[in-house]
Design an enzyme around this catalytic site. Sequence first.
Site, PDB file in Angstrom:
ATOM      1  N   GLU A   1       0.849  -1.195   0.000  1.00  0.00           N
ATOM      2  CA  GLU A   1       0.000   0.000   0.000  1.00  0.00           C
ATOM      3  C   GLU A   1       0.882   1.241   0.000  1.00  0.00           C
ATOM      4  OE1 GLU A   1      -2.306   0.216   3.757  1.00  0.00           O
ATOM      5  OE2 GLU A   1      -0.735   1.671   4.150  1.00  0.00           O
TER       6      GLU A   1
ATOM      7  N   CYS B   1      -3.222  -4.572   4.086  1.00  0.00           N
ATOM      8  CA  CYS B   1      -2.145  -5.437   4.585  1.00  0.00           C
ATOM      9  C   CYS B   1      -2.117  -6.816   3.937  1.00  0.00           C
ATOM     10  CB  CYS B   1      -2.257  -5.609   6.094  1.00  0.00           C
ATOM     11  SG  CYS B   1      -1.991  -4.087   6.982  1.00  0.00           S
TER      12      CYS B   1
ATOM     13  N   HIS C   1      -1.799 -12.469  10.530  1.00  0.00           N
ATOM     14  CA  HIS C   1      -1.417 -11.072  10.321  1.00  0.00           C
ATOM     15  C   HIS C   1      -1.269 -10.357  11.667  1.00  0.00           C
ATOM     16  CE1 HIS C   1      -1.016  -7.057   8.973  1.00  0.00           C
ATOM     17  NE2 HIS C   1      -2.189  -6.684   9.433  1.00  0.00           N
TER      18      HIS C   1
END
Lengths: 348, 130
Positions: A80, A112, A234
């Site tokens: 990103e 993400c 994550h």
Amino acid sequence: MAGIVGYGAYIPRNRIKSEEIARQWGKDPQAISRGLLLDEKSVPGLDEDTITISVAAGLGAVERAGIDPSVIGALYIGSESHPYAVKPSGTIVSEALGITPEVHVADFEFACKAGTEAMFVALGLVESGRVEYAMGIGADTSQGAPNDALEFSASAGGAAYLFGKENLLVEVLDTYSYTTDTPDFWRREGEFYPRHGGRFTGEPAYFKHVLSASRAILDRSGYKASDFRHAIFHMPNGKFPLSAGKQLGFTKEQLEVGWLVPTMGNTYSGSSPTGLAAVLDIAEPDDLILITSFGSGAGSDSFILRATDLLPQRVERAATVKSMLEGPRRYLTYGQYAKFREKIILND
Amino acid sequence: MPSPRYWRERANRFRLEAARCKGCDRVTYPARTICPSCRGTDLETLNLSRKGKVVTSTVVHVGPSEFTMEAPYAMAVVETPEGGRLMVQVVDCEPSDVQPGLEVSLEFRLIRREGHSGILCYGHKGVPVG
Ligand SMILES: [Zn+2]
């Protein structure tokens, strides 16, 4: 069967401690390290960005695979924080890695999760036989707004995965993706810092997607949590992945190798891929590994992986994640950090 | 407009492409078409390994305007194991620590930006090993 034939990671040498950021804004440093389980994070130098991180990680992947990079048929970079709004990071990275010109290149974006997205597509192209080798990279140099909770976590780093069909280091046994429209985190075109949607960030976003994707891939494959040696979720902060893992039935021992966030921070698209790299650095043949990413917006990708006999023999060909996290570091003051992250405005 | 020279030189800037003379074995970086030692024209392409040793160095305190944010910074001539020599910035350390004999790895980094909205120029810099 298709799988991972090479992998590499990169984490910048600059660090800032949570207590240094807390001091700047008059916050309680204990609350940050205890509440979010964040001690310090990596910071990109003025000369490091998604492109340079991708090149460093990609070189490691090529070294561990031991192939001529010009045979790689596809290169996808998920981030990103691509340095250009228009001009793919992949054009420069494929030139630097010696992959050009016979290569399909695209930049991916999904908060993400863009790194596992790139890996997912690279794997699919190799499985289909369309290309012999394909590389998927997740890398970011993300920013949190000053005095925002994200400033304690947003860090820099990434990992690259090269997929092929021969001499596998890791077999990919199954994949699963889960996506819905959830307004938990976003950045509009032209805005410098992202925004997050308060109560949307935890339960309806991270936990719903990470748990749904992980449960579905376990159901579908017939494996249960105790079958795995390692699991990576994550890491937006220290707490979320441990909580998700616990809810899925994983123990601290299964989670700790890939749980890099307390000293690395959240490398966004590089987060779970770098956690996976840390696991592969120490994995033993036949170890089963689960990885589930999360990207705001929102979605999760899950992969079930199995290490081969070849993996331990190839680890030493490139830098390990541990060597970068625990190797030479430079600790910055908040002033140096503000300069490095270009939060200071200069005259022309 | 992007610098045509930067674009033309991307093979040696991005991949450290050098030339080895088949007549006398001399390695030249960037690659040349005529050997500066024996004037031979039979040269082969090789990529320098991404590591080397500092031959000589200096610290720049007042650099070009594009490097204002980086000063003071170290510049060094680095020799790779193949014998190729290149002038690079040495970063991620104290500039005064960059001395002859220092072992560095050559890492792909952003070198400069062409103004506020121009292209980004990449290349290699030295980073002390260990
Ligand atoms: Zn010669």
